[in-house]
Design a protein around this motif. Structure first.
Motif, short mmCIF file in Angstrom:
data_model
loop_
_atom_site.label_atom_id
_atom_site.label_comp_id
_atom_site.label_asym_id
_atom_site.label_seq_id
_atom_site.Cartn_x
_atom_site.Cartn_y
_atom_site.Cartn_z
N ARG A 384 -10.85 -16.55 19.32
CA ARG A 384 -12.11 -16.15 18.70
C ARG A 384 -11.87 -16.16 17.19
NH1 ARG A 384 -13.81 -17.18 22.97
NH2 ARG A 384 -15.31 -16.04 24.25
N PRO A 385 -12.90 -16.47 16.39
CA PRO A 385 -12.70 -16.53 14.93
C PRO A 385 -12.30 -15.19 14.32
CG PRO A 385 -14.73 -17.63 15.57
CD PRO A 385 -14.25 -16.90 16.76
N ILE A 386 -12.63 -14.10 14.98
CA ILE A 386 -12.37 -12.78 14.40
C ILE A 386 -11.45 -11.98 15.33
CG2 ILE A 386 -13.41 -10.57 13.75
CD1 ILE A 386 -15.92 -12.07 12.98
N VAL A 387 -10.45 -11.33 14.75
CA VAL A 387 -9.63 -10.35 15.47
C VAL A 387 -10.35 -9.02 15.36
CG1 VAL A 387 -7.44 -9.13 15.52
CG2 VAL A 387 -7.48 -11.59 15.08
N ASP A 388 -10.79 -8.50 16.51
CA ASP A 388 -11.65 -7.31 16.53
C ASP A 388 -10.82 -6.04 16.39
OD1 ASP A 388 -13.68 -5.51 16.82
OD2 ASP A 388 -14.38 -6.25 18.75
N ASP A 389 -10.35 -5.77 15.17
CA ASP A 389 -9.51 -4.59 14.96
C ASP A 389 -10.31 -3.29 15.01
OD1 ASP A 389 -10.67 -5.54 12.51
OD2 ASP A 389 -9.44 -4.09 11.44
N GLU A 390 -11.65 -3.38 14.97
CA GLU A 390 -12.45 -2.17 15.12
C GLU A 390 -12.40 -1.66 16.56
OE1 GLU A 390 -16.40 -2.88 13.82
OE2 GLU A 390 -15.86 -3.14 11.71
N ALA A 391 -12.24 -2.58 17.51
CA ALA A 391 -12.17 -2.20 18.92
C ALA A 391 -10.76 -1.78 19.31
CB ALA A 391 -12.64 -3.34 19.81
N ASN A 392 -9.74 -2.40 18.69
CA ASN A 392 -8.37 -2.06 19.06
C ASN A 392 -7.41 -2.49 17.96
OD1 ASN A 392 -6.21 -1.19 20.71
ND2 ASN A 392 -5.83 -3.28 21.38
N ASP A 393 -6.44 -1.64 17.66
CA ASP A 393 -5.42 -1.97 16.67
C ASP A 393 -4.01 -1.71 17.20
OD1 ASP A 393 -5.39 0.78 16.71
OD2 ASP A 393 -5.88 1.05 14.59
N PHE A 394 -3.87 -1.66 18.54
CA PHE A 394 -2.58 -1.42 19.18
C PHE A 394 -2.38 -2.46 20.28
CE2 PHE A 394 0.00 0.68 22.50
CZ PHE A 394 1.14 0.97 21.76
N ASN A 395 -1.30 -3.25 20.15
CA ASN A 395 -1.02 -4.32 21.12
C ASN A 395 -2.24 -5.21 21.34
OD1 ASN A 395 1.61 -3.55 21.52
ND2 ASN A 395 1.26 -2.51 23.47
N ASN A 463 -14.35 -12.48 26.97
CA ASN A 463 -15.39 -12.58 25.94
C ASN A 463 -15.95 -11.22 25.52
OD1 ASN A 463 -16.91 -11.84 28.13
ND2 ASN A 463 -18.00 -13.78 28.32
N TYR A 464 -15.20 -10.16 25.75
CA TYR A 464 -15.66 -8.81 25.43
C TYR A 464 -15.98 -8.69 23.94
CZ TYR A 464 -15.46 -3.73 24.76
OH TYR A 464 -15.76 -2.44 24.42
N ARG A 465 -17.19 -8.25 23.63
CA ARG A 465 -17.68 -8.01 22.27
C ARG A 465 -17.74 -9.27 21.40
NH1 ARG A 465 -17.24 -2.70 19.73
NH2 ARG A 465 -16.44 -3.80 17.89
N ASP A 466 -17.49 -10.41 21.99
CA ASP A 466 -17.56 -11.65 21.21
C ASP A 466 -17.77 -12.83 22.16
OD1 ASP A 466 -17.43 -13.61 19.32
OD2 ASP A 466 -15.53 -12.96 18.43
N GLY A 467 -19.00 -12.96 22.62
CA GLY A 467 -19.32 -14.04 23.54
C GLY A 467 -19.99 -13.57 24.81
N ASP A 468 -19.85 -12.27 25.15
CA ASP A 468 -20.55 -11.77 26.33
C ASP A 468 -22.03 -11.54 25.97
OD1 ASP A 468 -20.35 -9.58 24.69
OD2 ASP A 468 -19.26 -8.33 26.10
N LYS A 469 -22.85 -11.29 26.99
CA LYS A 469 -24.29 -11.19 26.75
C LYS A 469 -24.63 -10.04 25.82
CE LYS A 469 -28.71 -11.40 29.16
NZ LYS A 469 -29.40 -11.45 30.48
N GLN A 470 -23.88 -8.94 25.91
CA GLN A 470 -24.16 -7.78 25.06
C GLN A 470 -23.94 -8.08 23.58
OE1 GLN A 470 -22.57 -7.83 27.89
NE2 GLN A 470 -22.56 -5.87 28.97
N SER A 471 -23.13 -9.09 23.27
CA SER A 471 -22.85 -9.40 21.87
C SER A 471 -23.80 -10.45 21.30
CB SER A 471 -21.40 -9.89 21.72
OG SER A 471 -21.19 -11.05 22.50
N THR A 472 -24.75 -10.92 22.11
CA THR A 472 -25.73 -11.89 21.62
C THR A 472 -27.02 -11.18 21.22
OG1 THR A 472 -26.81 -12.34 23.74
CG2 THR A 472 -24.78 -13.54 23.27
N ARG A 473 -27.85 -11.86 20.47
CA ARG A 473 -29.13 -11.26 20.05
C ARG A 473 -30.17 -11.31 21.17
NH1 ARG A 473 -32.87 -15.08 17.70
NH2 ARG A 473 -32.12 -17.23 17.79
#
Length: 580
Positions: A384-395, A463-473
């Motif tokens: 994914r283009p973005i590393v979602d560090d807001e969701a997780n910053d451990f492993n 695709n959690y938080r980046d590609g799943d339906k919840q993350s689309t408009r």
């Protein structure tokens, strides 16, 4: 008077000796008894047995220890491509082990030889197993280049034995890692006499040793017809007499020891997780692990801070060595410039024109070789283009697909056989085996595991938080439908091509290539990250933070891989103290 003094001194010495013995006795008693109940642990008469003498995890073959810590992931000095896909974010990785070098042709040939012996490709049932695991040697071909020498020789010729394997796709790398896990644990159990001597030579198409199967159903570890290969005693324990047991404190106690209880048949006679003998699985490193290990910022550490930022896995801003003895030598194998892959004859810049023998260049501060150059390497993550560090910053890791053991109608785990073995047909038409006879069949987790959980609610989380339906408009709160595949193409966040491979009524393969000109990206849940530069890349890609992606079912002549293994137990190998 003197006699009285002497008697007093002797009495005091006696008291001191008795007190010393008493304290030793208490210490010993406390160590062998439970702090929860006070009952004795590893009692020869029975009761709770445990590997109380376990010290630390053994280092698996080929691995190097990498102590975990915090680091800035994605920070690069150059971004001439303007990808904006590696913005800096602070991450922490746990300690782990990583292969000292990339997996070589010799290592991969051992895997192919095992497959060929166990699943003869000349038999109809197994013809796709060996072929599906074989590297794609045609990756060397070029429309305007003569590379047939590498096509025919690179994988198998002994001259290239210690060169990194290429032509391996991401799926093949994962399957190799699974195979390696089982072979290493099989050897460990054989050495510790939990398996019959030379039992590894008994692996057959009817059943191969599987670590997970051994732990869940030991007698089925080699298939139902080879139960005699699994022994009920460990190293240092002879066949038990009636009512006998392993001595208390024996490392084997509680980890496969034959402990009789009240005259009944022995219990815990097989190695278990509690033994400490069975290693965690070999796997591909996560992107965070790979980048942390490649950067090796530990070499820049001063007390509890990093001083400066490395551009490469070595210190300094240049690709050449500054050491007096080897000043000017290239520190990695990469493309020097247009039409220059290794310098002029008689004075080669990096000693190679294609890949090079592993360990040809200095190791980084973790003792890892070729973390920049030679070949780029697959990592475990979905891109994914973005590393979602807001969701997780451990492993941090994107790609979790949670599975569980399949339970049959008889209430026992279902073992894979030749009849129910699973094969996948890839988008390019290649058929690959995804499990082997003797392994436990796997199914996705369901609501039995996800109900009322907050940390995950489904099996596939790629695709959690980046590609799943919840993350689309197009997501509507309260809508029960979450399946992205049922969305219209123009509503998908990543509108990537949909290639389809199927079979017709006659069993012939039908390939439908998506030629739509309306697709907007190549990113989907089946593209994986690969890291590091290669012999085909300029120095720009040697930065450990650079990241690229490639379809998981395709291979190239410049991507290889290495394995990693999680660390269990303490973070560090040595005890450390804070210092001024």
């Amino acid at each position: 008077m003197k006699v009285t003094k002497l008697m007093t001194i002797k009495l005091l010495l006696c008291v001191a000796v008795v007190a010393g013995f008493s304290s030793c006795g208490k210490k010993s008693s406390g160590k062998s008894s439970s702090r929860a109940t006070g009952w004795k642990i590893n009692d020869s008469k029975g009761g709770f047995q445990y590997a109380s003498k376990f010290k630390k995890q053994a280092t698996g073959p080929g691995l190097v220890f990498v102590e975990g810590g915090t680091f800035t992931m994605g920070k690069v000095q150059d971004d001439v491509m303007h990808d904006w896909n590696n913005t800096p974010n602070q991450q922490h990785v746990q300690s782990f082990y990583m292969d000292e070098t990339e997996v070589t042709n010799l290592m991969y040939m051992e895997y192919l030889d095992w497959l060929k012996r166990v699943f003869p490709p000349d038999q109809e049932n197994y013809k796709n197993i060996y072929e599906g695991a074989s590297p794609d040697t045609l990756v060397w071909r070029n429309r305007l280049g003569y590379n047939e020498t590498m096509t025919n020789n690179y994988l198998r010729h002994p001259a290239y034995a210690e060169y990194p394997v290429v032509g391996v796709n991401w799926i093949q790398a994962v399957e190799f890692s699974k195979w390696r896990t089982d072979r290493v644990n099989e050897k460990t159990l054989e050495d510790q006499k939990y398996l019959k001597k030379d039992s590894h030579l008994a692996d057959s198409a009817e059943g191969t040793f599987s670590t997970d199967t051994y732990l869940a159903a030991p007698t089925q570890a080699f298939g139902s017809k080879n139960e005699e290969l699994v022994l009920k005693k460990g190293k240092g324990r002879s066949a038990s007499k009636k009512g006998s047991a392993a001595p208390a404190g024996d490392p084997g106690a509680g980890s496969g020891s034959a402990t009789a209880t009240n005259g009944n048949s022995p219990k815990n006679v097989y190695a278990q997780r509690t033994s400490g003998l069975i290693l965690p699985e070999y796997r591909l490193p996560t992107e965070a692990e790979w980048e942390y290990a490649a950067a090796a910022d530990i070499g820049q550490r001063q007390y509890n801070a990093y001083k400066g930022q490395k551009k490469y896995p070595w210190s300094g801003s240049y690709t050449r060595s500054g050491k007096r003895q080897v000043r000017g030598d290239q520190l990695a194998n990469f493309k020097q410039g247009k039409g220059d892959y290794g310098g002029i004859a008689g004075w080669s810049d990096d000693g190679a024109d294609i890949t090079n023998k592993v360990k040809s260049y200095p190791a980084n501060d973790f003792g890892l070789y070729d973390m920049a150059g030679n070949v780029a390497e697959w990592v475990a993550d979905v891109y994914r283009p973005i590393v979602d560090d807001e969701a997780n910053d451990f492993n941090y890791y994107r790609g979790n697909v949670y599975m569980k053991n399949k339970i049959g109608e008889d209430g026992k785990v279902e073992i894979v056989t030749a009849e129910n073995q699973k094969f996948d047909t890839l988008a390019n038409g290649k058929i690959m085996a995804r499990n082997f006879p003797g392994e436990i069949a796997q199914v996705p987790v369901d609501e039995n595991e996800t109900y009322l959980r907050q940390n995950f609610d489904k099996s596939d989380n790629r695709n959690y938080r980046d590609g799943d339906k919840q993350s689309t408009r197009y997501f509507k709160f309260g809508d029960a439908e979450e399946d992205v595949s049922k969305m219209k193409d123009n509503q998908r966040m990543y509108d990537s091509p949909k290639h389809n491979v199927s079979t017709d009524s006659l069993g012939n393969m039908v390939r439908k290539f998506d030629k739509s000109s309306k697709r907007t990206t190549l990113v989907n849940d089946d593209v994986r990250v690969y890291k590091g530069g290669s012999w085909r890349d300029r120095a720009y890609w040697l930065d450990p933070a650079q990241r690229r992606y490639f379809p998981q079912d395709m291979a190239t002549d410049y991507i290889g891989f290495r394995c990693a293994m999680s660390r269990v137990g303490p973070k560090s190998e040595k005890k450390k103290r804070a210092r001024n």
